[in-house]
Design a protein around this motif. Sequence first.
Motif, PDB file in Angstrom:
ATOM      1  N   UNK A 361       6.369   2.688  -3.577  1.00 49.34           N
ATOM      2  CA  UNK A 361       5.565   3.867  -3.242  1.00 49.34           C
ATOM      3  C   UNK A 361       4.102   3.458  -3.372  1.00 49.34           C
ATOM      4  N   UNK A 362       3.439   3.331  -2.238  1.00 52.57           N
ATOM      5  CA  UNK A 362       2.062   2.840  -2.189  1.00 52.57           C
ATOM      6  C   UNK A 362       1.153   3.997  -1.823  1.00 52.57           C
ATOM      7  N   UNK A 363       0.212   4.306  -2.708  1.00 54.44           N
ATOM      8  CA  UNK A 363      -0.741   5.386  -2.455  1.00 54.44           C
ATOM      9  C   UNK A 363      -2.078   4.802  -2.016  1.00 54.44           C
ATOM     10  N   UNK A 364      -2.562   5.268  -0.884  1.00 57.09           N
ATOM     11  CA  UNK A 364      -3.858   4.849  -0.366  1.00 57.09           C
ATOM     12  C   UNK A 364      -4.914   5.834  -0.854  1.00 57.09           C
ATOM     13  N   UNK A 365      -6.078   5.309  -1.237  1.00 60.05           N
ATOM     14  CA  UNK A 365      -7.152   6.136  -1.770  1.00 60.05           C
ATOM     15  C   UNK A 365      -8.439   5.902  -0.995  1.00 60.05           C
ATOM     16  N   UNK A 366      -9.326   6.869  -1.077  1.00 63.74           N
ATOM     17  CA  UNK A 366     -10.632   6.728  -0.429  1.00 63.74           C
ATOM     18  C   UNK A 366     -11.414   5.569  -1.020  1.00 63.74           C
ATOM     19  N   UNK A 367     -11.178   5.239  -2.292  1.00 66.12           N
ATOM     20  CA  UNK A 367     -11.952   4.192  -2.963  1.00 66.12           C
ATOM     21  C   UNK A 367     -11.378   2.795  -2.780  1.00 66.12           C
ATOM     22  N   UNK A 368     -10.171   2.663  -2.218  1.00 72.36           N
ATOM     23  CA  UNK A 368      -9.644   1.327  -1.940  1.00 72.36           C
ATOM     24  C   UNK A 368     -10.493   0.660  -0.866  1.00 72.36           C
ATOM     25  N   UNK A 369     -10.895  -0.572  -1.101  1.00 73.00           N
ATOM     26  CA  UNK A 369     -11.734  -1.268  -0.136  1.00 73.00           C
ATOM     27  C   UNK A 369     -10.878  -1.880   0.971  1.00 73.00           C
ATOM     28  N   UNK A 370     -11.514  -2.199   2.081  1.00 73.98           N
ATOM     29  CA  UNK A 370     -10.795  -2.847   3.180  1.00 73.98           C
ATOM     30  C   UNK A 370     -10.236  -4.189   2.730  1.00 73.98           C
ATOM     31  N   UNK A 371     -10.996  -4.904   1.902  1.00 74.93           N
ATOM     32  CA  UNK A 371     -10.529  -6.201   1.394  1.00 74.93           C
ATOM     33  C   UNK A 371      -9.288  -6.035   0.539  1.00 74.93           C
TER      34      UNK A 371
END
Length: 384
Positions: A361-371
């Motif tokens: 279960x992978x949660x994507x966040x606004x603060x995750x960088x493209x890198x």
Amino acid sequence: MLLPSQPISSALSQRLDLRREAGLLRQLRTADNLVDFCSNDYLGLARSPALRAAIQQADADWATVRTGATGSRLLAGQTDLANEVEQELAQLYKTETALIFNSGYDANIGLLACLPQAGDTLLTDELIHASMIDGARLSYATRQRFRHNDLAHLETLLRSAAESAGQVFVAVESLYSMDGDLAPLRALTNLCEQYGAVLLVDEAHATGVYGPNGEGLVVALGLQERVFARVHTFGKALGVHGAAVVGSALLRDYLINFARPFIYSTALPPHSLLAIRCAHKQLRIQSASRQQLQDRLRLFRQLVTDQLPGSTWTDSLSPIQCLIVPGNEQARRVAQQAQGAGFDVRAILSPTVPVGQERLRICIHAFNTETEITRLVEILAGHL
């Protein structure tokens, strides 16, 4: 089978040993040194310096107010502050009233346990959250499950329930926490109205993410006048704590009188109420964060398409992205590889999900960088 004469310590140890042998023993651990692809902090408000400063200032302004609620709201715990925050929440969520609960779990249990009565029928999506399941179990209504997001199956149950004298309730999540998919809320609303059923929607994972100001999926679709009750949780995208049931003034009065988690729980302290107020003020100015979240999500999904063409994912356009890795050991192994590379990714194992549907279960966040997103997909591609 444990014998009644066995000492309680032996009984508990045996149950824990069985879980350990099955590889299912739950343990508490921190992941402060890992890149967050696990939490429900979709907008990053839980780590926002602006929100932290706002809460600190609010606390300072209320310095003379007691630090604890000192009782339930029906006793000493009722305050003008609680009323004011609830009025603000009702305005934001475009409804008549709001009633604050100590958590989303409390809100769901309180709502589902007291609203459907003996002689009523409660129809629940088979993938609703554990808190909704527990609330349904406490209800005296007849409960039936319908296949996940299967409107044809639901209509069959509605048609059958319509022959009984009691009220029919339908309980769903707007955004499902384990698959990350959305409920067909427009069609559900139409179907409930057709059969005179009452629709209850848990907006826990949609709150903050959808809607013009993060009001959730019901408001985003303009259905707020047609859904009887919504549960909004503040410990996910809002980064604080607590929850509220929103709906009519009649519903609020009913919950105050019959929802046991509300009646018998010590109220949230002033600090928590101020944090809820500050988080919602921040939510109104988080359009850039919501847009960045969508941008990061699109990047993740494109990289998965390019680099993991043979992988199996749940059908999700939400920040909750689930990679199916059948088998508890295999799912755990891939998660550990990601963690070893510095990314906090967790495996969801059976029996929490059905056998063969184990997943990351992978949660994507606004603060995750493209890198960070690019590197995570590379790690997954290298270990599947």
